[in-house]
Design a protein around this motif. Structure first.
Motif, PDB file in Angstrom:
ATOM      1  N   ALA A   7      42.471  17.702  28.963  1.00  0.00           N
ATOM      2  CA  ALA A   7      41.249  17.777  28.171  1.00  0.00           C
ATOM      3  C   ALA A   7      40.273  16.669  28.550  1.00  0.00           C
ATOM      4  O   ALA A   7      39.063  16.899  28.706  1.00  0.00           O
ATOM      5  N   ALA A   8      40.789  15.449  28.717  1.00  0.00           N
ATOM      6  CA  ALA A   8      39.920  14.334  29.093  1.00  0.00           C
ATOM      7  C   ALA A   8      39.299  14.579  30.465  1.00  0.00           C
ATOM      8  O   ALA A   8      38.111  14.288  30.679  1.00  0.00           O
ATOM      9  N   ALA A   9      40.076  15.134  31.398  1.00  0.00           N
ATOM     10  CA  ALA A   9      39.548  15.384  32.736  1.00  0.00           C
ATOM     11  C   ALA A   9      38.408  16.394  32.698  1.00  0.00           C
ATOM     12  O   ALA A   9      37.359  16.197  33.329  1.00  0.00           O
ATOM     13  N   VAL A  10      38.588  17.490  31.952  1.00  0.00           N
ATOM     14  CA  VAL A  10      37.531  18.497  31.872  1.00  0.00           C
ATOM     15  C   VAL A  10      36.289  17.921  31.205  1.00  0.00           C
ATOM     16  O   VAL A  10      35.151  18.152  31.655  1.00  0.00           O
ATOM     17  N   MET A  11      36.458  17.150  30.127  1.00  0.00           N
ATOM     18  CA  MET A  11      35.302  16.590  29.433  1.00  0.00           C
ATOM     19  C   MET A  11      34.559  15.583  30.283  1.00  0.00           C
ATOM     20  O   MET A  11      33.322  15.479  30.222  1.00  0.00           O
ATOM     21  N   LEU A  12      35.277  14.800  31.098  1.00  0.00           N
ATOM     22  CA  LEU A  12      34.607  13.838  31.955  1.00  0.00           C
ATOM     23  C   LEU A  12      33.856  14.524  33.089  1.00  0.00           C
ATOM     24  O   LEU A  12      32.786  14.060  33.497  1.00  0.00           O
ATOM     25  N   LEU A  13      34.395  15.629  33.593  1.00  0.00           N
ATOM     26  CA  LEU A  13      33.758  16.331  34.699  1.00  0.00           C
ATOM     27  C   LEU A  13      32.622  17.237  34.237  1.00  0.00           C
ATOM     28  O   LEU A  13      31.597  17.348  34.916  1.00  0.00           O
ATOM     29  N   GLN A  14      32.795  17.905  33.082  1.00  0.00           N
ATOM     30  CA  GLN A  14      31.791  18.843  32.575  1.00  0.00           C
ATOM     31  C   GLN A  14      31.698  18.693  31.053  1.00  0.00           C
ATOM     32  O   GLN A  14      32.222  19.528  30.310  1.00  0.00           O
ATOM     33  N   PRO A  15      31.044  17.656  30.575  1.00  0.00           N
ATOM     34  CA  PRO A  15      31.038  17.402  29.120  1.00  0.00           C
ATOM     35  C   PRO A  15      30.402  18.513  28.308  1.00  0.00           C
ATOM     36  O   PRO A  15      30.800  18.738  27.160  1.00  0.00           O
ATOM     37  N   ALA A  16      29.445  19.234  28.849  1.00  0.00           N
ATOM     38  CA  ALA A  16      28.775  20.288  28.077  1.00  0.00           C
ATOM     39  C   ALA A  16      29.706  21.440  27.754  1.00  0.00           C
ATOM     40  O   ALA A  16      29.429  22.210  26.827  1.00  0.00           O
ATOM     41  N   GLN A  17      30.820  21.563  28.467  1.00  0.00           N
ATOM     42  CA  GLN A  17      31.726  22.676  28.215  1.00  0.00           C
ATOM     43  C   GLN A  17      32.418  22.575  26.868  1.00  0.00           C
ATOM     44  O   GLN A  17      32.942  23.575  26.364  1.00  0.00           O
ATOM     45  N   ILE A  18      32.451  21.401  26.271  1.00  0.00           N
ATOM     46  CA  ILE A  18      33.109  21.252  24.975  1.00  0.00           C
ATOM     47  C   ILE A  18      32.414  22.071  23.897  1.00  0.00           C
ATOM     48  O   ILE A  18      33.007  22.402  22.870  1.00  0.00           O
ATOM     49  N   LEU A  19      31.164  22.457  24.125  1.00  0.00           N
ATOM     50  CA  LEU A  19      30.410  23.231  23.136  1.00  0.00           C
ATOM     51  C   LEU A  19      30.696  24.723  23.211  1.00  0.00           C
ATOM     52  O   LEU A  19      30.330  25.459  22.294  1.00  0.00           O
ATOM     53  N   GLY A  20      31.331  25.178  24.275  1.00  0.00           N
ATOM     54  CA  GLY A  20      31.505  26.604  24.488  1.00  0.00           C
ATOM     55  C   GLY A  20      32.818  27.139  23.959  1.00  0.00           C
ATOM     56  O   GLY A  20      33.795  26.396  23.783  1.00  0.00           O
ATOM     57  N   PRO A  21      32.884  28.440  23.703  1.00  0.00           N
ATOM     58  CA  PRO A  21      34.125  29.034  23.184  1.00  0.00           C
ATOM     59  C   PRO A  21      35.273  28.957  24.170  1.00  0.00           C
ATOM     60  O   PRO A  21      36.438  28.896  23.754  1.00  0.00           O
ATOM     61  N   SER A  22      34.995  28.964  25.458  1.00  0.00           N
ATOM     62  CA  SER A  22      36.072  28.948  26.443  1.00  0.00           C
ATOM     63  C   SER A  22      36.896  27.671  26.323  1.00  0.00           C
ATOM     64  O   SER A  22      38.132  27.706  26.238  1.00  0.00           O
TER      65      SER A  22
END
Length: 730
Positions: free
Chosen positions: A374-389
């Protein structure tokens, strides 16, 4: 003299002796701190799991702001992280306490940095233009094709745009562009749409971080020329796989098969997409954990089998390590081939950690590996945390890890001595438990984003998931491996039969009574409370974990207590909707967006809307219309007027709120004796409008007021100057 214990215990009451109360307060504070320290010692192994939660909280705070924060946050985060590290060397709990705000500051800094490095939004021509560009990818549609162009120009003399552009070619266009080709076509291009209403999904923000700067459709035939350079490697391979699958498996089965291999779902017919969604099987179309687990598992077994069958080689090459490397390589290739979507990023990160854990003799999957992913995805693409995926994939895996860990003793008792029928029973119970846990975990996020409930997803997944795991994906992998030899025919045939079985299950379950029902959307604040409560419940180990149920209950309560708007006006004023006791009534003008209308109805939990009355009254006279005017009443008083040709001057002051799809040009003023005006100029400047009617007057919220001044929010538009061209021409 005996000690007055009662006096000391009630030191807050009037008459308590001075000093006694201070000592008692210090004692209570010390006992509370001691109890907290003991609790944290018992939870010591779970404390690091909260750092990614704080990181995500900082990212969410950044996107919730109505202004762009100072760049100083980018320097505050490293200082706080260093302070947390220094404090944690001597006092671990203090280091953790400082680490939480440090991680939140890092989230704000990372999101701010990613925002600053994005190219500016595009300003495409307002009218038809000649679009010229290099094809980056081609998406097959049920009718026609869609191409993504970059670099791209709007006219021969225009400078290259900084972002890609997506164009849908005409359905009957004979052109067959491939990645790397040059395309020239006359098209209408528009920037990403604003939210359908204040607080709705922000397409402009999503496009700002995802890359595409505009989209549109061709109004003429496309001219295709070979490019100077070859196609991008993976884009060309993806197109070749889709073409071969389409030739071998025509129809919906081929479209779904291609989607499972390449990640593109655009060619799947709308009816089959709806059936997959309503049956709870839509997650099978989103290439994610199930698919990459199958790919890496099959690669691991395939690579290890020759090593185990050749004694000489197995004595000299560590079979498990070699197979693990092969599985990681296969997973990485599949990740890139399918477009590196967020579920795949999470799944590959988790699978990579699990593979490394197996190779090092550690536990394959746990909360720490999920936290790292989770930390890796948020650091690489922080805007994705807002999406349903992002939200649904991580919620499902978290629920599976915690839930199956809690069910392990019951599963062990059910397995007993290990008879064949008991092993089968355990397998079935595990499948049902997995489906139930994933459904429970993802339902709140589905309610927030889609406002729908799928009631029979457990039954559909019980059949479709094993079919996908045992037949569909292994056959698809074999077909992809045999494509260079031209021998993919029979594996694709087997894959197609399995996909047809999945579609049959989806259509059958979707046809059951009440398979999918609309539900009130969960507000963002309620979703945040619910998610925090669920994290508290899942991440802690001791008894205070059950406090998280209070957060879950509070979040669900907001779904019932939140009041939807009474009136909505679209960003172009072509749609004006009023919610009454008899349903939703909509005034629609030509060119109005069907997507905006559907979004409104979903937010109001309405299946359909009625046209605005022409010359009648509804809802007991609360909404009454004549040909040029509609009057909305509450408690007998006029609260709003919808002008449909009536002179603005005569209507001004007759109601607290005036609505008009045409400009009123300042005929009415706000304040005493005036009216709040929402007309075409209002929405042109401020975006879509939401209105809540109250006794003290209407409360109006505009999209611009909700989103604030952010880089992805267009500035206030300016009128086109006299003589300004509408578009670049040939």
């Amino acid at each position: 003299m005996p000690r007055d214990t009662n006096q000391e215990e009630n030191w807050l009451e009037p008459g308590a002796l001075p000093g006694k109360g201070d000592a008692a307060a210090r004692g209570r504070l010390q006992r509370a701190l001691g109890a907290l320290e003991a609790r944290l010692l018992a939870e010591r192994g779970r404390l690091p799991l909260w750092l990614p939660v704080a990181l995500g909280g900082g990212i969410l705070l950044y996107f919730a702001l109505r202004f762009e924060p100072s760049a100083g946050w980018r320097w505050a985060a490293p200082a706080l992280l260093a302070l947390a590290w220094l404090a944690g060397r001597r006092h671990p709990h203090l280091g953790w306490a400082i680490g939480l705000p440090a991680a939140a500051a890092l989230g704000i800094a990372v999101a701010s940095w990613h925002t600053a490095r994005q190219p500016p939004p595009l300003e495409p021509p307002r009218g038809a233009a000649v679009v010229m560009g290099t094809v980056q990818s081609v998406d097959l549609l049920p009718e026609g094709r869609r191409v993504t162009l970059f670099p791209v120009r709007f006219g021969p003399e225009a400078a290259p745009a900084a972002r890609p552009v997506r164009l849908r070619l005409r359905a009957g266009d004979p052109a067959r562009p491939e990645p790397g080709d040059l395309v020239r076509v006359r098209a209408l291009v528009r920037p990403p749409s604003p939210p359908a209403q204040p607080g709705a999904w922000d397409f402009q923000r999503a496009a700002y971080f995802a890359g595409p700067g505009a989209s549109g459709f061709a109004i003429g035939p496309a001219a295709v020329e070979p490019g100077d350079q070859g196609p991008p490697l993976l884009a060309g391979l993806r197109g070749a796989i889709e073409a071969r699958v389409g030739r071998a498996l025509p129809g919906a089965a081929g479209a779904v098969s291609a989607a499972l291999l390449t990640g593109g779902v655009s060619a799947i017919p709308a009816a089959d997409l709806a059936a997959m969604r309503d049956s709870g099987l839509a997650h099978l179309l989103s290439v994610s954990g199930l698919h990459i687990a199958i790919v890496m598992g099959v690669a691991f077994a395939t690579a290890r089998l020759p090593l185990s069958l050749w004694p000489w080689l197995s004595l000299r090459v560590p079979g498990k390590a070699a197979a693990g490397v092969a599985a990681l390589a296969a997973g990485a290739f599949y990740l890139l081939l399918t477009g590196a979507q967020v579920p795949m990023q999470r799944s590959f990160a988790t699978a990579a950690l699990a593979t490394l854990a197996i190779l090092s003799g550690r536990r394959a999957l746990g909360l720490r590996s999920l936290a790292v992913a989770a930390a890796a995805v948020m650091l690489l693409q922080p805007a994705q945390i807002l999406g349903p995926s992002f939200q649904m994939s991580f919620a499902a895996v978290l629920a599976l890890i915690v839930g199956l860990e809690a069910l392990r003793p019951a599963m062990a008792r059910l397995r007993g001595e290990g008879g064949w029928w008991r092993r089968g029973l355990v397998a079935v119970a595990g499948l049902v438990a997995t489906s139930v846990l994933a459904t429970i975990a993802t339902t709140p996020f589905g309610l927030h984003h889609f406002g729908r409930l799928q009631w029979y997803g457990v039954a559909a997944n019980a059949v479709a998931v094993p079919l996908t795991s045992v037949l569909v994906m292994p056959a698809g992998m074999l077909a992809a491996a045999l494509m260079p030899l031209g021998l993919e025919g029979w594996p694709l045939w087997a894959m197609g039969r399995g996909v047809e079985g999945v579609l049959l299950v989806a259509r059958w379950v979707a046809s059951w009574p009440g398979a999918a029902t609309m539900a009130p959307p969960l507000p963002a604040g309620g979703l945040a409370l619910l998610a925090l409560g669920a994290l508290w419940l899942c991440l802690w180990r001791t008894g205070w974990r059950w406090w998280g149920l209070a957060g879950v209950a509070a979040g669900l309560a907001m779904m019932v207590t939140a009041r939807p708007p009474d009136i909505l006006v679209s960003g172009d004023a072509r749609l004006i909707a009023v919610r009454t006791g008899e349903g939703v009534f909509v005034q629609r003008q030509p060119g109005a967006s069907a997507l905006v209308r559907e979004t409104w109805l979903r937010g109001w939990t309405e299946a359909a809307a009625s046209p605005m009355p022409r010359d009648s009254a509804v809802d007991g006279g609360r909404l009454a219309c004549v040909p040029n005017l509609c009057t909305l009443r509450r408690d007998g008083a006029v609260v709003a007027l919808l002008l449909r040709g009536a002179p603005a001057g005569e209507a001004c002051g007759r109601a607290p709120l005036l609505l008009s799809p045409e400009p009123l040009r300042g005929h009415c003023r706000a304040g005493p004796g005036g009216s709040v005006v929402i007309d075409r100029f209002t929405v042109w400047r401020e975006g879509a409008q939401a209105v809540w009617l109250a006794a003290d007057g209407p409360r109006v919220l505009s999209d611009r007021a909700f989103r604030g001044q952010r880089p992805w929010v267009p500035p206030v538009p300016r009128p086109r100057a006299s003589g300004e061209p509408m578009a670049e021409t040939e």
